[in-house]
Design a protein around this motif. Structure first.
Motif, PDB file in Angstrom:
ATOM      1  N   ASP A  11       0.720  -1.294  -0.178  1.00  0.00           N
ATOM      2  CA  ASP A  11      -0.009  -0.156  -0.082  1.00  0.00           C
ATOM      3  C   ASP A  11       0.910   1.312  -0.008  1.00  0.00           C
ATOM      4  OD1 ASP A  11      -2.273  -1.590   0.077  1.00  0.00           O
ATOM      5  OD2 ASP A  11      -2.669  -1.281   2.040  1.00  0.00           O
ATOM      6  N   TRP A  12       1.932   1.242   0.531  1.00  0.00           N
ATOM      7  CA  TRP A  12       3.003   2.404   0.732  1.00  0.00           C
ATOM      8  C   TRP A  12       3.530   2.685  -0.683  1.00  0.00           C
ATOM      9  CZ3 TRP A  12       8.557   2.643   0.708  1.00  0.00           C
ATOM     10  CH2 TRP A  12       9.019   3.736   1.193  1.00  0.00           C
ATOM     11  N   ILE A  13       3.852   1.766  -1.281  1.00  0.00           N
ATOM     12  CA  ILE A  13       4.431   1.765  -2.785  1.00  0.00           C
ATOM     13  C   ILE A  13       3.453   2.158  -3.667  1.00  0.00           C
ATOM     14  CG2 ILE A  13       5.366   0.450  -4.712  1.00  0.00           C
ATOM     15  CD1 ILE A  13       6.709  -1.400  -2.519  1.00  0.00           C
ATOM     16  N   ASP A  14       2.307   1.539  -3.618  1.00  0.00           N
ATOM     17  CA  ASP A  14       1.136   2.053  -4.397  1.00  0.00           C
ATOM     18  C   ASP A  14       0.617   3.487  -4.085  1.00  0.00           C
ATOM     19  OD1 ASP A  14      -0.544   0.925  -6.530  1.00  0.00           O
ATOM     20  OD2 ASP A  14      -2.141   1.009  -5.030  1.00  0.00           O
ATOM     21  N   GLY A  15       0.900   3.788  -2.949  1.00  0.00           N
ATOM     22  CA  GLY A  15      -0.065   5.377  -2.434  1.00  0.00           C
ATOM     23  C   GLY A  15       1.162   6.197  -3.219  1.00  0.00           C
ATOM     24  N   ILE A  16       2.522   6.051  -3.257  1.00  0.00           N
ATOM     25  CA  ILE A  16       3.660   6.853  -3.699  1.00  0.00           C
ATOM     26  C   ILE A  16       3.473   6.878  -5.345  1.00  0.00           C
ATOM     27  CG2 ILE A  16       5.977   7.553  -3.882  1.00  0.00           C
ATOM     28  CD1 ILE A  16       6.013   6.550  -0.923  1.00  0.00           C
ATOM     29  N   SER A  17       3.503   5.781  -5.853  1.00  0.00           N
ATOM     30  CA  SER A  17       3.497   5.474  -7.234  1.00  0.00           C
ATOM     31  C   SER A  17       2.451   4.373  -7.542  1.00  0.00           C
ATOM     32  CB  SER A  17       4.920   5.247  -7.810  1.00  0.00           C
ATOM     33  OG  SER A  17       5.060   4.982  -9.138  1.00  0.00           O
ATOM     34  N   PRO A  18       1.463   4.820  -8.090  1.00  0.00           N
ATOM     35  CA  PRO A  18       0.356   3.713  -8.336  1.00  0.00           C
ATOM     36  C   PRO A  18       0.788   2.843  -9.406  1.00  0.00           C
ATOM     37  CG  PRO A  18      -0.662   5.851  -8.212  1.00  0.00           C
ATOM     38  CD  PRO A  18       0.676   6.228  -8.036  1.00  0.00           C
ATOM     39  N   ILE A  19       0.808   1.501  -8.922  1.00  0.00           N
ATOM     40  CA  ILE A  19       1.453   0.625  -9.806  1.00  0.00           C
ATOM     41  C   ILE A  19       0.618  -0.024 -10.964  1.00  0.00           C
ATOM     42  CG2 ILE A  19       3.314  -0.015  -8.175  1.00  0.00           C
ATOM     43  CD1 ILE A  19       1.866  -2.386  -7.501  1.00  0.00           C
ATOM     44  N   GLY A  20      -0.848   0.130 -10.887  1.00  0.00           N
ATOM     45  CA  GLY A  20      -1.590  -0.503 -11.911  1.00  0.00           C
ATOM     46  C   GLY A  20      -1.213  -0.090 -13.264  1.00  0.00           C
ATOM     47  N   VAL A  71       8.735   1.418 -12.085  1.00  0.00           N
ATOM     48  CA  VAL A  71       9.014   0.997 -10.888  1.00  0.00           C
ATOM     49  C   VAL A  71       9.879  -0.208 -10.222  1.00  0.00           C
ATOM     50  CG1 VAL A  71       7.959   0.549  -8.602  1.00  0.00           C
ATOM     51  CG2 VAL A  71       6.847   2.047  -9.928  1.00  0.00           C
ATOM     52  N   VAL A  72      10.839   0.084  -9.546  1.00  0.00           N
ATOM     53  CA  VAL A  72      11.718  -0.815  -9.086  1.00  0.00           C
ATOM     54  C   VAL A  72      11.661  -0.985  -7.583  1.00  0.00           C
ATOM     55  CG1 VAL A  72      14.186  -1.667  -9.029  1.00  0.00           C
ATOM     56  CG2 VAL A  72      13.300  -0.528 -10.936  1.00  0.00           C
ATOM     57  N   ASN A 120      13.538  -1.237  11.473  1.00  0.00           N
ATOM     58  CA  ASN A 120      13.296  -1.383  10.115  1.00  0.00           C
ATOM     59  C   ASN A 120      12.674  -0.325   9.294  1.00  0.00           C
ATOM     60  OD1 ASN A 120      13.246  -4.905   9.925  1.00  0.00           O
ATOM     61  ND2 ASN A 120      12.080  -4.042  11.692  1.00  0.00           N
ATOM     62  N   TYR A 121      13.358   0.194   8.154  1.00  0.00           N
ATOM     63  CA  TYR A 121      12.991   1.315   7.442  1.00  0.00           C
ATOM     64  C   TYR A 121      12.733   1.070   6.155  1.00  0.00           C
ATOM     65  CZ  TYR A 121      17.926   2.032   6.346  1.00  0.00           C
ATOM     66  OH  TYR A 121      19.112   1.640   5.769  1.00  0.00           O
ATOM     67  N   MET A 122      12.136   2.110   5.498  1.00  0.00           N
ATOM     68  CA  MET A 122      12.030   2.081   3.817  1.00  0.00           C
ATOM     69  C   MET A 122      12.151   3.370   3.258  1.00  0.00           C
ATOM     70  SD  MET A 122       8.636  -0.437   3.513  1.00  0.00           S
ATOM     71  CE  MET A 122       7.389   0.518   4.180  1.00  0.00           C
ATOM     72  N   PHE A 123      12.954   3.375   2.287  1.00  0.00           N
ATOM     73  CA  PHE A 123      12.957   4.594   1.328  1.00  0.00           C
ATOM     74  C   PHE A 123      12.203   4.585   0.063  1.00  0.00           C
ATOM     75  CE2 PHE A 123      17.768   5.903   2.580  1.00  0.00           C
ATOM     76  CZ  PHE A 123      17.335   6.252   3.693  1.00  0.00           C
ATOM     77  N   ALA A 124      11.655   5.874  -0.069  1.00  0.00           N
ATOM     78  CA  ALA A 124      11.145   5.963  -1.432  1.00  0.00           C
ATOM     79  C   ALA A 124      11.958   6.947  -2.431  1.00  0.00           C
ATOM     80  CB  ALA A 124       9.979   6.218  -1.491  1.00  0.00           C
ATOM     81  N   THR A 125      12.604   6.411  -3.415  1.00  0.00           N
ATOM     82  CA  THR A 125      13.883   7.292  -4.225  1.00  0.00           C
ATOM     83  C   THR A 125      13.199   7.535  -5.732  1.00  0.00           C
ATOM     84  OG1 THR A 125      15.140   5.639  -4.735  1.00  0.00           O
ATOM     85  CG2 THR A 125      15.432   6.345  -2.827  1.00  0.00           C
ATOM     86  N   GLN A 126      13.561   8.719  -6.065  1.00  0.00           N
ATOM     87  CA  GLN A 126      13.154   8.775  -7.600  1.00  0.00           C
ATOM     88  C   GLN A 126      14.528   9.180  -8.400  1.00  0.00           C
ATOM     89  OE1 GLN A 126      10.348  11.976  -8.065  1.00  0.00           O
ATOM     90  NE2 GLN A 126       9.389  11.076  -9.755  1.00  0.00           N
TER      91      GLN A 126
END
Length: 239
Positions: free
Chosen positions: A41-50, A120-121, A227-233
């Motif tokens: 949900d976090w990934i899809d919320g930042i960059s919708p993957i559909g 997306v990767v 535990n942590y996650m990064f969203a990068t562009q």
């Protein structure tokens, strides 16, 4: 590019031995199943993957890759653990997940083969298991299209993380097999941020992943101490 693979044979063997248990919801991989809705949900919320073309680096048995495909993405999962990939392929067949494929190839080799090919990767719970995480980050940056997103998750390196993620999770609560993580391979957020900058990725968002072992509840917040996650562009191409 070098001829040597950026992989630890002991790590590959470790996960290959457990491959048949990837989709057992009460196995050592239960935590991955439990956190997967949060990270998806976090990934899809930042960059919708559909309808996006997505690459999952270090996909293991396909937990995240399969769920992203079910969101409508065209997913390729890559890993070097042969048995885990076979389990992922079998699960896709059994579950009828059509828009996910799997390949046994390294991130670096994939980057040489198909640069700027994915919208997306994702690279989740993988960097702390390779000899050279910076090389994987660079490969991910190469693989994503200009303007595309790269998501990472890993574990911080400090006393709290050692006590909770290793001593607690592996030795006291038996949430993970003993020896799953090695303290010296854990990665501080500052180190991962430096790897991202060196690869040309811009850090857009950081999230911490928290866990209550009594209630078995997971949630996201701003605490990146374990535990942590990064969203990068990758910056968009300039004209």
């Amino acid at each position: 590019m070098t001829n040597s693979l950026n992989a630890d044979p002991a790590e590959l063997a470790k996960f290959s031995e457990l491959a048949h248990r990837w989709w057992d919801l009460e196995s050592e991989f239960r935590p991955l199943h439990e956190i997967n809705p949060l990270r998806l949900d976090w990934i899809d919320g930042i960059s919708p993957i559909g309808d996006k073309r997505v690459l999952d680096v270090g996909c293991g048995g396909g937990i995240l890759a399969d769920s992203m495909a079910r969101k409508g993405a065209d997913v390729l999962g890559i890993d070097l653990a042969t048995k885990a990939l076979k389990v992922a392929q079998l699960h896709a067949l059994e579950a009828g997940t059509r828009n996910v494929k799997y390949r046994e190839v390294s991130a670096e080799a994939m980057a040489a083969e198909a640069p700027a090919s994915f919208d997306v990767v994702t690279c989740m719970e993988m960097l702390e298991h390779v000899p050279d995480p910076a090389s994987v980050v660079k490969a991910c940056a190469t693989l994503v299209k200009p303007g595309g997103w790269v998501f990472f998750s890993t574990i911080n390196r400090n006393l709290k993380a050692f006590m909770l993620a290793i001593v607690g999770a592996e030795y006291l609560l038996n949430m993970l097999p003993r020896g799953t993580h090695e303290y010296q391979k854990l990665i501080r957020p500052s180190e991962l941020a430096a790897h991202c900058r060196a690869a040309g990725l811009v850090l857009r968002e950081t999230r911490g992943l928290q866990h209550n072992p009594i209630t078995r509840r997971y949630w996201l917040n701003d605490d990146t101490s374990v535990n942590y996650m990064f969203a990068t562009q990758r910056p968009p191409a300039t004209l």
